[in-house]
Design an enzyme around this catalytic site. Structure first.
Site, mmCIF file in Angstrom:
data_model
loop_
_atom_site.group_PDB
_atom_site.id
_atom_site.type_symbol
_atom_site.label_atom_id
_atom_site.label_comp_id
_atom_site.label_asym_id
_atom_site.label_seq_id
_atom_site.Cartn_x
_atom_site.Cartn_y
_atom_site.Cartn_z
ATOM 1 N N ARG A 212 -4.063 -32.422 17.451
ATOM 2 C CA ARG A 212 -5.051 -31.593 16.752
ATOM 3 C C ARG A 212 -4.344 -30.403 16.106
ATOM 4 N NH1 ARG A 212 -7.456 -35.405 18.251
ATOM 5 N NH2 ARG A 212 -9.502 -35.577 19.257
ATOM 6 N N ASP B 235 1.665 -8.250 10.673
ATOM 7 C CA ASP B 235 2.789 -9.146 10.357
ATOM 8 C C ASP B 235 4.136 -8.687 10.918
ATOM 9 O OD1 ASP B 235 0.884 -10.509 8.934
ATOM 10 O OD2 ASP B 235 1.449 -9.657 7.000
ATOM 11 N N SER C 292 0.838 -1.208 0.000
ATOM 12 C CA SER C 292 0.000 0.000 0.000
ATOM 13 C C SER C 292 0.869 1.253 0.000
ATOM 14 C CB SER C 292 -0.867 0.041 1.250
ATOM 15 O OG SER C 292 -1.603 -1.136 1.364
HETATM 16 O O1 F6P Z 1 -1.002 -8.987 6.056
HETATM 17 C C1 F6P Z 1 -1.915 -9.346 7.048
HETATM 18 C C2 F6P Z 1 -2.456 -10.731 6.810
HETATM 19 O O2 F6P Z 1 -3.368 -11.032 7.854
HETATM 20 C C3 F6P Z 1 -1.401 -11.826 6.681
HETATM 21 O O3 F6P Z 1 -0.892 -12.247 7.912
HETATM 22 C C4 F6P Z 1 -2.175 -12.881 5.945
HETATM 23 O O4 F6P Z 1 -1.331 -13.686 5.168
HETATM 24 C C5 F6P Z 1 -3.090 -12.084 5.040
HETATM 25 O O5 F6P Z 1 -3.163 -10.764 5.592
HETATM 26 C C6 F6P Z 1 -4.467 -12.644 4.900
HETATM 27 O O6 F6P Z 1 -5.142 -11.874 3.975
HETATM 28 P P1 F6P Z 1 -6.716 -11.915 3.743
HETATM 29 O O7 F6P Z 1 -7.372 -11.287 4.923
HETATM 30 O O8 F6P Z 1 -6.908 -11.148 2.491
HETATM 31 O O9 F6P Z 1 -7.070 -13.367 3.632
#
Ligand code: F6P
Length: 363
Positions: A278, A152, A107
């Site tokens: 699990r 992240d 972004s």
């Molecule tokens: O970048 C944030 C994040 O939550 C990542 O950890 C994950 O891989 C991705 O976005 C998931 O994206 P979406 O919400 O589009 O499935």
């Protein structure tokens, strides 16, 4: 009077609302007009009432809210020049020439591209008679400031991204809950956490919960990891541990760059160690919810600093991101931060894992 807009983009993160609130209020406190752009770049491309003048009271209560109240989107049209042209026109119509974006590296790179193209986009709009030469006169430069919002914690040149500590808290709470049920049944759990290509959430969750073993993309396990993991877990059990927790980053891979999946680990623990195992994929639970105190503080301090950065920018100032390094809020060049972030991915692809870890450390 400067007219400053704020938007959130990419995946939402706890603390984004705090950043919006801080930008709006700091802008107003500095005698500027504040605007929110709704639904990320989508709102910028659509214009109209997606760009709203925002007053002090409009952001009341934002600080403790999760997600992003002004919406976000992964917008395809802004990635193309015609989309950015529409966005430029909408900004001129709204009288905005400073944009503070809270989002991840993608972004923020998009925002900087927009800044570079800005004069050209405006000239083209005039030549196409979509705007008059008179109308674009006050809009010589576009100021972009980035606030790094992502759970992240994958951006270089800042110690923490807005949202990462809230997510880490949620993961820890979830693992604590799993621990209760696991120890009741003497079970093993494989917990998959988010982070895309970054292992920060998994690594910190592993440390914070005392996990038995963990997998992150930057440092794949040794070639005979299956044996090693089983022997460590076996040893823990021999010493009387009633639970086993293995944390797997969603981007985890082995040294050959093959994905390591939670099911693969589950099969090992079930078949080789005969543990009742699990798998729990935490998913978006770890992204939502109220921001922790740290993210409220970080987003507020950084949002205020972003407005200062806009007001102090010279025409040739490169777009900054607002960082936190050793507890100090500082500005860093956006493009350099993104380049350094990309170097980690390049090092992992080249299987230069030491370099990948060093780059992450150097952040
Ligand atoms: O970048 C944030 C994040 O939550 C990542 O950890 C994950 O891989 C991705 O976005 C998931 O994206 P979406 O919400 O589009 O499935």
């Amino acid at each position: 009077k400067r007219r400053i807009a704020v938007m959130t983009s990419g995946g939402d993160a706890p603390g984004m609302n705090g950043a919006v609130r801080a930008v709006v209020r700091m802008a107003i406190a500095q005698g500027c007009e504040a605007f929110c752009i709704y639904e990320g770049y989508e709102g910028l491309v659509q214009g109209g009432d997606m760009i709203k003048r925002t007053e002090w009271e409009d952001v009341r209560g934002y600080l403790s809210e999760g997600g992003t109240l002004i919406g976000t989107a992964r917008c395809a049209s802004f990635r193309e020049r015609p989309g950015r042209m529409k966005a430029a026109k909408n900004m001129v119509i709204a009288g905005i020439d400073a944009l503070i974006v809270c989002g991840g590296d993608g972004s923020l790179t998009g925002a900087d591209t927009f800044r570079k193209e800005w004069p050209g986009l405006l000239e083209e709009l005039v030549s196409k008679q979509e705007l008059t030469a008179e109308a674009i006169k006050p809009f010589k430069y576009l100021n972009i400031v980035g606030l790094v919002g992502s759970i992240d914690n994958d951006m270089s040149m800042t110690d923490a991204t807005i949202g990462c500590y809230s997510s880490l808290h949620r993961i820890c709470n979830s693992v604590d809950s799993i621990n209760d049920t696991a120890q009741s049944h003497q079970r093993a759990f494989i917990v998959e956490v988010m982070g895309r290509h970054c292992g920060w959430l998994a690594l910190m969750a592993g440390i914070s919960t005392g996990a038995d073993f963990l997998f992150i993309p930057e440092q794949p396990p040794e070639k005979d990891w299956k044996k090693e993991m089983c022997s460590i877990i076996h040893e823990h059990r021999k010493r009387g541990k009633r639970v086993t927790i293995v944390i797997v980053a969603e981007g985890a891979q082995d040294q050959e760059l093959n994905k390591i999946t939670p099911d693969e680990i589950k099969d090992l623990l079930s078949n080789d160690l005969k543990l009742d195992t699990r798998v729990t994929t935490l998913g978006h639970v770890q992204r939502g919810g109220a921001p922790c105190a740290y993210d409220r503080m970080l987003s507020t301090l950084q949002g205020a600093e972003a407005v200062k950065a806009v007001l102090e920018a010279q025409p040739d100032t490169p777009s900054p991101i607002i960082s936190i390094i050793e507890n100090k809020i500082i500005r860093k060049p956006l493009l350099e931060a993104v380049e350094l972030t990309n170097e980690v991915a390049v090092a992992i692809k080249a299987r230069n894992f030491d370099k990948a870890m060093n780059l992450r450390d150097a952040e």
